[in-house]
Design a protein around this motif. Structure first.
Motif, PDB file in Angstrom:
ATOM      1  N   GLN A 281      12.540 -44.786  13.057  1.00  0.00           N
ATOM      2  CA  GLN A 281      11.903 -44.719  14.158  1.00  0.00           C
ATOM      3  C   GLN A 281      11.306 -46.316  14.790  1.00  0.00           C
ATOM      4  O   GLN A 281      11.514 -46.380  16.014  1.00  0.00           O
ATOM      5  CB  GLN A 281      10.377 -44.224  13.695  1.00  0.00           C
ATOM      6  N   ARG A 282      11.413 -47.096  13.951  1.00  0.00           N
ATOM      7  CA  ARG A 282      11.079 -48.449  14.564  1.00  0.00           C
ATOM      8  C   ARG A 282      12.493 -49.026  15.292  1.00  0.00           C
ATOM      9  O   ARG A 282      12.309 -49.693  16.377  1.00  0.00           O
ATOM     10  CB  ARG A 282      10.967 -49.585  13.355  1.00  0.00           C
ATOM     11  N   CYS A 283      13.605 -48.713  14.769  1.00  0.00           N
ATOM     12  CA  CYS A 283      14.957 -49.164  15.398  1.00  0.00           C
ATOM     13  C   CYS A 283      14.983 -48.380  16.736  1.00  0.00           C
ATOM     14  O   CYS A 283      15.440 -49.181  17.753  1.00  0.00           O
ATOM     15  CB  CYS A 283      15.980 -48.771  14.374  1.00  0.00           C
ATOM     16  N   ILE A 284      14.762 -47.096  17.029  1.00  0.00           N
ATOM     17  CA  ILE A 284      14.693 -46.267  18.109  1.00  0.00           C
ATOM     18  C   ILE A 284      13.841 -46.927  18.978  1.00  0.00           C
ATOM     19  O   ILE A 284      14.105 -47.258  20.429  1.00  0.00           O
ATOM     20  CB  ILE A 284      14.341 -44.891  17.906  1.00  0.00           C
ATOM     21  N   ASN A 285      12.635 -47.359  18.669  1.00  0.00           N
ATOM     22  CA  ASN A 285      11.469 -48.149  19.406  1.00  0.00           C
ATOM     23  C   ASN A 285      12.059 -49.288  20.023  1.00  0.00           C
ATOM     24  O   ASN A 285      11.832 -49.597  21.203  1.00  0.00           O
ATOM     25  CB  ASN A 285      10.137 -48.246  18.809  1.00  0.00           C
ATOM     26  N   GLU A 286      12.546 -50.104  19.185  1.00  0.00           N
ATOM     27  CA  GLU A 286      13.152 -51.428  19.585  1.00  0.00           C
ATOM     28  C   GLU A 286      14.237 -51.389  20.854  1.00  0.00           C
ATOM     29  O   GLU A 286      14.298 -51.888  21.564  1.00  0.00           O
ATOM     30  CB  GLU A 286      13.746 -52.226  18.306  1.00  0.00           C
ATOM     31  N   PHE A 287      15.353 -50.413  20.193  1.00  0.00           N
ATOM     32  CA  PHE A 287      16.381 -50.146  21.513  1.00  0.00           C
ATOM     33  C   PHE A 287      15.915 -49.590  22.628  1.00  0.00           C
ATOM     34  O   PHE A 287      16.373 -49.933  23.730  1.00  0.00           O
ATOM     35  CB  PHE A 287      17.464 -49.373  20.622  1.00  0.00           C
ATOM     36  N   SER A 288      14.778 -48.891  22.709  1.00  0.00           N
ATOM     37  CA  SER A 288      14.302 -48.116  23.758  1.00  0.00           C
ATOM     38  C   SER A 288      13.717 -48.975  24.788  1.00  0.00           C
ATOM     39  O   SER A 288      13.561 -48.660  25.953  1.00  0.00           O
ATOM     40  CB  SER A 288      13.372 -47.004  23.527  1.00  0.00           C
ATOM     41  N   LYS A 289      13.343 -50.289  24.250  1.00  0.00           N
ATOM     42  CA  LYS A 289      12.744 -51.231  25.308  1.00  0.00           C
ATOM     43  C   LYS A 289      13.773 -51.749  26.271  1.00  0.00           C
ATOM     44  O   LYS A 289      13.388 -52.171  27.236  1.00  0.00           O
ATOM     45  CB  LYS A 289      12.171 -52.391  24.556  1.00  0.00           C
ATOM     46  N   GLU A 290      14.919 -51.365  26.059  1.00  0.00           N
ATOM     47  CA  GLU A 290      16.038 -51.998  26.828  1.00  0.00           C
ATOM     48  C   GLU A 290      16.447 -51.123  28.035  1.00  0.00           C
ATOM     49  O   GLU A 290      17.021 -51.472  28.951  1.00  0.00           O
ATOM     50  CB  GLU A 290      17.274 -52.300  26.006  1.00  0.00           C
ATOM     51  N   ILE A 291      15.713 -49.995  27.841  1.00  0.00           N
ATOM     52  CA  ILE A 291      16.214 -48.912  29.042  1.00  0.00           C
ATOM     53  C   ILE A 291      15.071 -48.349  29.519  1.00  0.00           C
ATOM     54  O   ILE A 291      13.967 -48.338  29.048  1.00  0.00           O
ATOM     55  CB  ILE A 291      17.026 -47.798  28.681  1.00  0.00           C
ATOM     56  N   ASN A 292      15.064 -47.633  30.707  1.00  0.00           N
ATOM     57  CA  ASN A 292      14.001 -47.175  31.506  1.00  0.00           C
ATOM     58  C   ASN A 292      14.113 -45.843  31.713  1.00  0.00           C
ATOM     59  O   ASN A 292      13.247 -45.124  32.115  1.00  0.00           O
ATOM     60  CB  ASN A 292      14.105 -47.840  33.053  1.00  0.00           C
ATOM     61  N   ASN A 293      15.121 -45.077  31.057  1.00  0.00           N
ATOM     62  CA  ASN A 293      15.465 -43.404  31.129  1.00  0.00           C
ATOM     63  C   ASN A 293      14.348 -43.051  30.348  1.00  0.00           C
ATOM     64  O   ASN A 293      14.347 -42.876  29.020  1.00  0.00           O
ATOM     65  CB  ASN A 293      16.728 -43.265  31.048  1.00  0.00           C
ATOM     66  N   LYS A 294      13.194 -42.294  30.934  1.00  0.00           N
ATOM     67  CA  LYS A 294      12.124 -41.568  30.180  1.00  0.00           C
ATOM     68  C   LYS A 294      12.748 -40.260  29.577  1.00  0.00           C
ATOM     69  O   LYS A 294      12.384 -40.160  28.251  1.00  0.00           O
ATOM     70  CB  LYS A 294      10.941 -41.382  31.147  1.00  0.00           C
ATOM     71  N   LYS A 295      13.646 -39.614  30.108  1.00  0.00           N
ATOM     72  CA  LYS A 295      14.361 -38.411  29.179  1.00  0.00           C
ATOM     73  C   LYS A 295      15.092 -38.788  28.012  1.00  0.00           C
ATOM     74  O   LYS A 295      14.964 -38.344  26.990  1.00  0.00           O
ATOM     75  CB  LYS A 295      15.197 -37.835  30.328  1.00  0.00           C
ATOM     76  N   MET A 296      15.632 -39.915  28.209  1.00  0.00           N
ATOM     77  CA  MET A 296      16.393 -40.382  26.937  1.00  0.00           C
ATOM     78  C   MET A 296      15.514 -40.884  25.805  1.00  0.00           C
ATOM     79  O   MET A 296      15.634 -40.686  24.739  1.00  0.00           O
ATOM     80  CB  MET A 296      17.421 -41.598  27.312  1.00  0.00           C
ATOM     81  N   LYS A 297      14.646 -41.732  26.370  1.00  0.00           N
ATOM     82  CA  LYS A 297      13.510 -42.021  25.359  1.00  0.00           C
ATOM     83  C   LYS A 297      12.847 -40.892  24.537  1.00  0.00           C
ATOM     84  O   LYS A 297      12.691 -41.207  23.397  1.00  0.00           O
ATOM     85  CB  LYS A 297      12.444 -42.940  26.071  1.00  0.00           C
ATOM     86  N   GLU A 298      12.421 -39.955  25.340  1.00  0.00           N
ATOM     87  CA  GLU A 298      11.892 -38.773  24.619  1.00  0.00           C
ATOM     88  C   GLU A 298      12.710 -38.289  23.589  1.00  0.00           C
ATOM     89  O   GLU A 298      12.291 -37.763  22.372  1.00  0.00           O
ATOM     90  CB  GLU A 298      11.427 -37.794  25.928  1.00  0.00           C
ATOM     91  N   MET A 299      13.958 -37.976  23.853  1.00  0.00           N
ATOM     92  CA  MET A 299      14.967 -37.465  22.965  1.00  0.00           C
ATOM     93  C   MET A 299      15.215 -38.217  21.701  1.00  0.00           C
ATOM     94  O   MET A 299      15.338 -37.633  20.698  1.00  0.00           O
ATOM     95  CB  MET A 299      15.996 -36.931  23.792  1.00  0.00           C
ATOM     96  N   PHE A 300      15.153 -39.559  22.060  1.00  0.00           N
ATOM     97  CA  PHE A 300      15.383 -40.289  20.952  1.00  0.00           C
ATOM     98  C   PHE A 300      14.434 -40.070  19.871  1.00  0.00           C
ATOM     99  O   PHE A 300      14.686 -40.114  18.554  1.00  0.00           O
ATOM    100  CB  PHE A 300      15.251 -41.854  21.274  1.00  0.00           C
ATOM    101  N   LYS A 301      13.226 -39.744  20.404  1.00  0.00           N
ATOM    102  CA  LYS A 301      12.235 -39.381  19.323  1.00  0.00           C
ATOM    103  C   LYS A 301      12.630 -38.149  18.292  1.00  0.00           C
ATOM    104  O   LYS A 301      11.834 -38.257  17.080  1.00  0.00           O
ATOM    105  CB  LYS A 301      10.846 -39.287  19.858  1.00  0.00           C
ATOM    106  N   PHE A 302      13.399 -37.443  18.566  1.00  0.00           N
ATOM    107  CA  PHE A 302      13.649 -36.245  17.883  1.00  0.00           C
ATOM    108  C   PHE A 302      15.094 -36.486  17.217  1.00  0.00           C
ATOM    109  O   PHE A 302      15.692 -35.839  16.453  1.00  0.00           O
ATOM    110  CB  PHE A 302      13.832 -35.030  18.663  1.00  0.00           C
ATOM    111  N   GLY A 303      15.630 -37.774  17.240  1.00  0.00           N
ATOM    112  CA  GLY A 303      16.933 -38.047  16.520  1.00  0.00           C
ATOM    113  C   GLY A 303      18.162 -37.460  17.343  1.00  0.00           C
ATOM    114  O   GLY A 303      19.026 -37.460  16.828  1.00  0.00           O
ATOM    115  N   ILE A 304      17.790 -37.394  18.640  1.00  0.00           N
ATOM    116  CA  ILE A 304      19.043 -36.770  19.275  1.00  0.00           C
ATOM    117  C   ILE A 304      19.319 -37.551  20.681  1.00  0.00           C
ATOM    118  O   ILE A 304      18.403 -37.878  21.249  1.00  0.00           O
ATOM    119  CB  ILE A 304      18.892 -35.396  19.795  1.00  0.00           C
TER     120      ILE A 304
END
Length: 397
Positions: A281-304
């Motif tokens: 989850q920390r890794c996902i949060n860190e990488f998510s900072k590099e993009i602005n796509n909200k849809k992608m960020k939301e799906m990352f939280k589910f491991g997809i």
């Protein structure tokens, strides 16, 4: 005569300077063949007084993502040896092409971009005479009805060099071509043989020699409506397959269109629950900072996650890194991701064997299917892998 070697070994690639064509399953080390050829090139250059700037290595691959992967890897490996690398694709911003003549020795590009450069840019026409090593990844592209002609054109153009310019010192033009699916390696080896390089080696390995044993499953489903609706319906059959065959390991699902990719992702987010550790989850949060796509960020939280050409370079890079790092358990992508990019999974699912082309649906050819299936199996982590092909009952063999 074309020389068939039952095993293209170290001597064939590194000690000799003949062209080599390899058809070998995914994960069997084809990239190492390229790297040994580059090292051989550097060693030969060291024997002479000629400056490195007098010679060029060209690497061509059919998709930008594969070019980016090779660029990131090779610039770290070879820059310290004086071999400067540059990536030139449709996504690249290169303002001064003339500087490429003097500043870079390893040019990583797509067939279409290299064709355009060598036709339209006078400096690149001159640079062609400096090419001494030509690396072709995914050489099965030659059989593509649309893009194959471009690859054939650029190779044929390069093959003219020895006839126009004599070899310098002991440097002859050398081709290294690899693929996981090309069938006519003998023909390609014959084609890549030139007057100075009197014979080419070739190797064709079978799936039995695959480093990770692969279980293939073909599932047929009744087809009652349109191909679009059939693809839509298959989405709701993925959940039990993932549960049964993934063993909790990375799963890669191929869809025929970008819309199908994103729709499939949205359904699986609702259907499947994936537990993510605090570290992931920390890794996902860190990488998510590099993009602005909200849809992608939301799906990352589910491991997809999802991946297709409609995304920005940065978005694709983030998804690839998260999947490689094990932070995403499921990745849904279009078939272009199957071509060489190093994102193997334990389970691969091909959702429908049809894709939309121009004004109708067409069946994937054998090569396309094998490319997608070939993504299954990670030599570092798996001893076995599974590939599932979902198709119409009438198409099941």
């Amino acid at each position: 005569m074309i020389q068939n070697t039952t095993n293209i070994n170290y001597n064939c690639v590194y000690i000799q300077d003949k062209s080599v064509v390899v058809s070998s399953p995914t994960g069997s080390g084809k990239t190492v063949i390229f790297e040994l050829a580059i090292i051989r090139f550097l060693e030969m250059l060291g024997k002479f007084s000629d400056n490195l700037q007098n010679f060029k290595i060209i690497y061509v691959a059919p998709i930008k993502a594969l070019c980016s992967e090779r660029h990131e890897d090779w610039k770290n490996k070879f820059t310290v040896h004086g071999l400067k690398c540059i990536e030139i694709t449709g996504d690249s911003e290169v303002l001064d092409y003339v500087s490429l003549i003097t500043d870079y020795q390893l040019i990583i590009t797509t067939p279409e971009k290299w064709d355009s450069l060598t036709k339209k840019c006078q400096e690149f026409k001159y640079q062609m005479y400096m090419v001494k090593l030509f690396l072709i990844d995914e050489v099965h592209l030659i059989n593509d009805g649309i893009r194959g002609a471009t690859l054939e054109t650029i190779v044929s153009r390069i093959k003219l060099i020895p006839k126009i310019r004599p070899k310098i010192n002991d440097f002859t033009l050398r081709f290294i071509a690899v693929s996981a699916t090309v069938t006519n390696v003998e023909d390609i080896a014959k084609w890549l043989t030139n007057d100075q390089n009197d014979s080419a080696h070739y190797l064709k390995s079978s799936e039995d020699e695959r480093p990770v044993k692969l279980q293939k499953i073909v599932l047929g489903y009744n087809y009652k409506t349109s191909s679009f609706k059939f693809d839509f319906d298959l989405t709701y059959k993925l959940k039990p397959l993932i549960r049964q065959y993934s063993n909790g390991r990375p799963t890669l699902i191929f869809c025929s269109t970008r819309k199908s990719v994103e729709f499939t992702c949205s359904i699986l987010v609702k259907d499947i629950t994936i537990s993510l550790s605090d570290d992931k989850q920390r890794c996902i949060n860190e990488f998510s900072k590099e993009i602005n796509n909200k849809k992608m960020k939301e799906m990352f939280k589910f491991g997809i996650g999802f991946h297709h050409a409609g995304m920005s370079i940065k978005e694709r890079s983030v998804v690839e890194n998260l999947f490689c790092n094990g932070c995403l358990n499921i990745l849904i992508a279009t078939s272009t991701l199957a071509m060489g990019v190093n994102l193997p999974a334990h389970l691969v699912i091909i959702k429908s064997t049809e894709y939309y082309s121009f004004n109708g649906y067409k069946e994937y050819n054998e090569c396309q299917i094998l490319q997608m299936v070939g993504r299954a199996g990670r030599p570092q982590f798996d001893s076995t892998a599974t590939a599932i092909i979902m198709t119409k009952t009438s198409m099941k063999v």
